[in-house]
Design a protein around this motif. Structure first.
Motif, short mmCIF file in Angstrom:
data_model
loop_
_atom_site.label_atom_id
_atom_site.label_comp_id
_atom_site.label_asym_id
_atom_site.label_seq_id
_atom_site.Cartn_x
_atom_site.Cartn_y
_atom_site.Cartn_z
N ASN A 40 4.05 1.65 18.79
CA ASN A 40 4.53 0.50 19.54
C ASN A 40 3.85 -0.80 19.15
N SER A 41 2.81 -0.76 18.35
CA SER A 41 2.01 -1.98 18.24
C SER A 41 1.60 -2.38 16.84
N VAL A 42 1.89 -1.58 15.83
CA VAL A 42 1.25 -1.87 14.56
C VAL A 42 2.22 -1.97 13.38
N LYS A 43 3.41 -2.48 13.62
CA LYS A 43 4.32 -2.73 12.52
C LYS A 43 3.67 -3.65 11.50
N TYR A 44 2.94 -4.66 12.00
CA TYR A 44 2.22 -5.58 11.13
C TYR A 44 1.27 -4.84 10.21
N ILE A 45 0.52 -3.88 10.75
CA ILE A 45 -0.49 -3.18 9.96
C ILE A 45 0.16 -2.26 8.95
N LEU A 46 1.23 -1.57 9.34
CA LEU A 46 1.92 -0.70 8.39
C LEU A 46 2.41 -1.50 7.18
N GLU A 47 2.98 -2.66 7.46
CA GLU A 47 3.54 -3.47 6.39
C GLU A 47 2.47 -4.01 5.46
N ASN A 48 1.24 -4.14 5.96
CA ASN A 48 0.18 -4.76 5.17
C ASN A 48 -0.82 -3.78 4.58
N CYS A 49 -0.81 -2.53 5.06
CA CYS A 49 -1.89 -1.63 4.62
C CYS A 49 -1.45 -0.32 3.98
N LYS A 50 -0.20 0.02 4.04
CA LYS A 50 0.20 1.32 3.49
C LYS A 50 -0.14 1.42 2.01
N GLU A 51 0.21 0.42 1.22
CA GLU A 51 -0.09 0.47 -0.21
C GLU A 51 -1.59 0.44 -0.47
N ASP A 52 -2.32 -0.31 0.34
CA ASP A 52 -3.78 -0.36 0.17
C ASP A 52 -4.40 0.99 0.44
N MET A 53 -3.94 1.69 1.49
CA MET A 53 -4.50 3.01 1.78
C MET A 53 -4.13 4.01 0.69
N ASP A 54 -2.93 3.89 0.12
CA ASP A 54 -2.58 4.73 -1.02
C ASP A 54 -3.49 4.43 -2.21
N PHE A 55 -3.85 3.16 -2.38
CA PHE A 55 -4.75 2.76 -3.47
C PHE A 55 -6.12 3.42 -3.28
N PHE A 56 -6.66 3.35 -2.06
CA PHE A 56 -7.97 3.97 -1.81
C PHE A 56 -7.90 5.48 -2.01
N ASN A 57 -6.79 6.08 -1.61
CA ASN A 57 -6.63 7.52 -1.75
C ASN A 57 -6.58 7.95 -3.21
N THR A 58 -6.08 7.05 -4.07
CA THR A 58 -5.94 7.37 -5.50
C THR A 58 -7.19 7.04 -6.29
N TRP A 59 -7.79 5.87 -6.01
CA TRP A 59 -8.83 5.35 -6.88
C TRP A 59 -10.25 5.39 -6.30
N ILE A 60 -10.39 5.42 -4.98
CA ILE A 60 -11.73 5.33 -4.38
C ILE A 60 -12.20 6.69 -3.85
N GLU A 61 -11.40 7.31 -3.00
CA GLU A 61 -11.77 8.61 -2.45
C GLU A 61 -10.51 9.45 -2.27
N LYS A 62 -10.34 10.41 -3.14
CA LYS A 62 -9.17 11.28 -3.02
C LYS A 62 -9.30 12.10 -1.74
N GLY A 63 -8.25 12.11 -0.96
CA GLY A 63 -8.26 12.84 0.29
C GLY A 63 -8.63 12.01 1.50
N ILE A 64 -8.83 10.69 1.31
CA ILE A 64 -9.27 9.87 2.43
C ILE A 64 -8.22 9.82 3.54
N ILE A 65 -6.94 9.84 3.18
CA ILE A 65 -5.90 9.77 4.19
C ILE A 65 -5.93 11.03 5.06
N ASP A 66 -6.13 12.20 4.46
CA ASP A 66 -6.25 13.43 5.24
C ASP A 66 -7.49 13.38 6.14
N ARG A 67 -8.59 12.84 5.59
CA ARG A 67 -9.82 12.75 6.38
C ARG A 67 -9.63 11.86 7.60
N LEU A 68 -8.97 10.73 7.41
CA LEU A 68 -8.74 9.83 8.53
C LEU A 68 -7.74 10.39 9.52
#
Length: 436
Positions: free
Chosen positions: A241-269
């Motif tokens: 209900n509250s974070v359309k703004y965040i989805l639009e601004n962070c999905k690609e960034d979180m995919d970037f961290f999951n690929t290049w910084i820490e594999k599996g970070i999305i599952d951990r979070l």
């Protein structure tokens, strides 16, 4: 964005000036990509160079640079993929923080940066003083500091007429507003003059500190758990209900961290959002660590504070990546303001532990009883006169209340997988470094 030029493109003759670091103005039509990883590309009709960049001296070249090197050019590192993503996620977490507390009826309070109180009682504070000289003659910056007959500093000659410091916490001031407004939170910069050169410490950092009136430790733990699940969930739009703004601004960034910084970070979070938090007493945590037979660098004994290696073992190994809340710590290792339990040995304190970081949140029920609080100040040799206004909160309409503190940079570190906390803040302040 892939931009496609042809020799007929207006401004094509400037192409040799388009080097790494240069800024350009590009006009054209967005079209489906003819190849590569991007879905769309820009077919350029006009290009012009706004600001040239000397390719022989520009520090950040088109190759992977170490984080240590990028800290030495902190004014340019936001232009890299990694630090652009960190900045956007940091912004989203700040947005989610305000939204969580505002939606739950908390009032934001601006706590002072300059204070005369030492909230933690540890003495690791930066002095704020006017007892310095602006002399340009190359001599010592320190004036002849005025002193009293017994050799002590005569603070009456200083700006505030008493020792003043950069704050280590907004908590004490936050309590004053909680007793008036019920639920409040602070979110601002704090400072520790701790001479520590580790990947977990900063001299300047931001703290989130809610304070809940008419609340006990159980309420405090529930608030901390809900907050963490909300802001982490917000990164993936699980709070629908509250974070359309965040989805639009962070999905690609979180995919970037999951690929290049820490594999599996999305599952951990996601584990933080979806799994129940483990609750454990300090005594049970000590028993668990001793029974593990693991050889730790720091000793494990009842009465000693838990170190990062102990905290990470508990949350990562013993409980398989689930967040863990440890409560009821020995009073000797905790701050003076924490409420004493009936056993006389422990206080109503809690730490929330998460994988990779260890302690992320620390909180407590505050001591609302005047006689108990005065006794603790005496036990720790703290001057009660310096806390006269804090004691007044117990003299006039005292209520049970509780709160916690969360280092914002640790939250960013947890959410991005960055190894060093110096890479989670735009301009890190550490011993020997205040360059930018």
């Amino acid at each position: 964005m892939q931009c496609v030029l042809t020799p007929d493109t207006e401004g094509y003759d400037q192409i040799d000036s388009i080097t790494t670091g240069a800024s350009v103005l590009v006009e054209g039509l967005v079209a489906s990509s003819q190849g590569g990883k991007q879905k769309v590309e820009l077919k350029v009709s006009k290009i012009s160079v706004i600001g040239e960049s000397d390719p022989t001296s520009f520090p950040i070249q088109k190759k992977r640079a170490s984080r240590e090197f990028l800290r030495s050019v902190a004014h340019l590192r936001p232009r890299t993929n990694t630090f652009g993503a960190v900045a956007r996620v940091r912004n989203a977490l700040a947005y989610a923080t305000h939204k969580f507390f505002q939606d739950n009826g908390f009032v934001w309070v601006a706590s002072p940066i300059i204070t005369a109180s030492d909230c933690e009682g540890a003495g690791e504070q930066f002095y704020v003083t006017t007892l310095i000289s602006n002399s340009a003659e190359g001599g010592s910056l320190v004036k002849d500091i005025p002193s009293t007959k017994d050799g002590r500093v005569d603070w009456s000659q200083d700006f505030f007429c008493k020792p003043a410091f950069l704050t280590v916490s907004g908590q004490l001031n936050g309590e004053t507003y909680a007793t008036a407004l019920s639920d409040i939170y602070t979110f601002g910069p704090t400072f520790r003059a701790e001479n520590s050169n580790t990947s977990r410490h900063l001299a300047e950092f931001w703290m989130i500190e809610p304070e809940l009136a008419f609340a006990d430790l159980n309420d405090d733990m529930a608030c901390a758990s809900s907050y963490l699940q909300y802001v982490v969930g917000a990164l993936f739009c699980l709070v629908l209900n509250s974070v359309k703004y965040i989805l639009e601004n962070c999905k690609e960034d979180m995919d970037f961290f999951n690929t290049w910084i820490e594999k599996g970070i999305i599952d951990r979070l996601n584990d933080v959002v979806e799994k129940n938090f483990v609750h454990l007493s300090y005594s049970d945590a000590i028993e668990l660590l001793v029974g593990s037979k693991k050889k730790f660098e720091f000793p494990v004994k009842w009465g000693l504070d838990l170190q990062s290696e102990h905290e990470r073992y508990i949350t990562e190994v013993a409980f398989g990546g689930r967040p863990v809340i440890i409560r009821d710590y020995p009073k000797e290792i905790k701050a003076f303001y924490m409420r004493q339990n009936d056993d006389g040995k422990t206080v109503a304190a809690m730490d929330l532990l998460v994988p990779r970081v260890g302690e992320l949140i620390g909180g407590s029920q505050r001591e609302e009883r005047l006689d108990y609080l005065e006794a603790r100040l005496d036990e720790q040799n703290l001057n009660k006169d310096s806390y006269w206004w804090y004691l007044d909160l117990r003299r006039y309409g005292s209520v049970p209340h509780a709160g916690f503190g969360l280092g914002f940079e640790r939250l960013v570190q947890f959410a991005t997988g960055m190894d060093n906390i110096r890479d989670t803040i735009p301009f890190p302040r550490v011993p020997g470094s205040a360059e930018f």
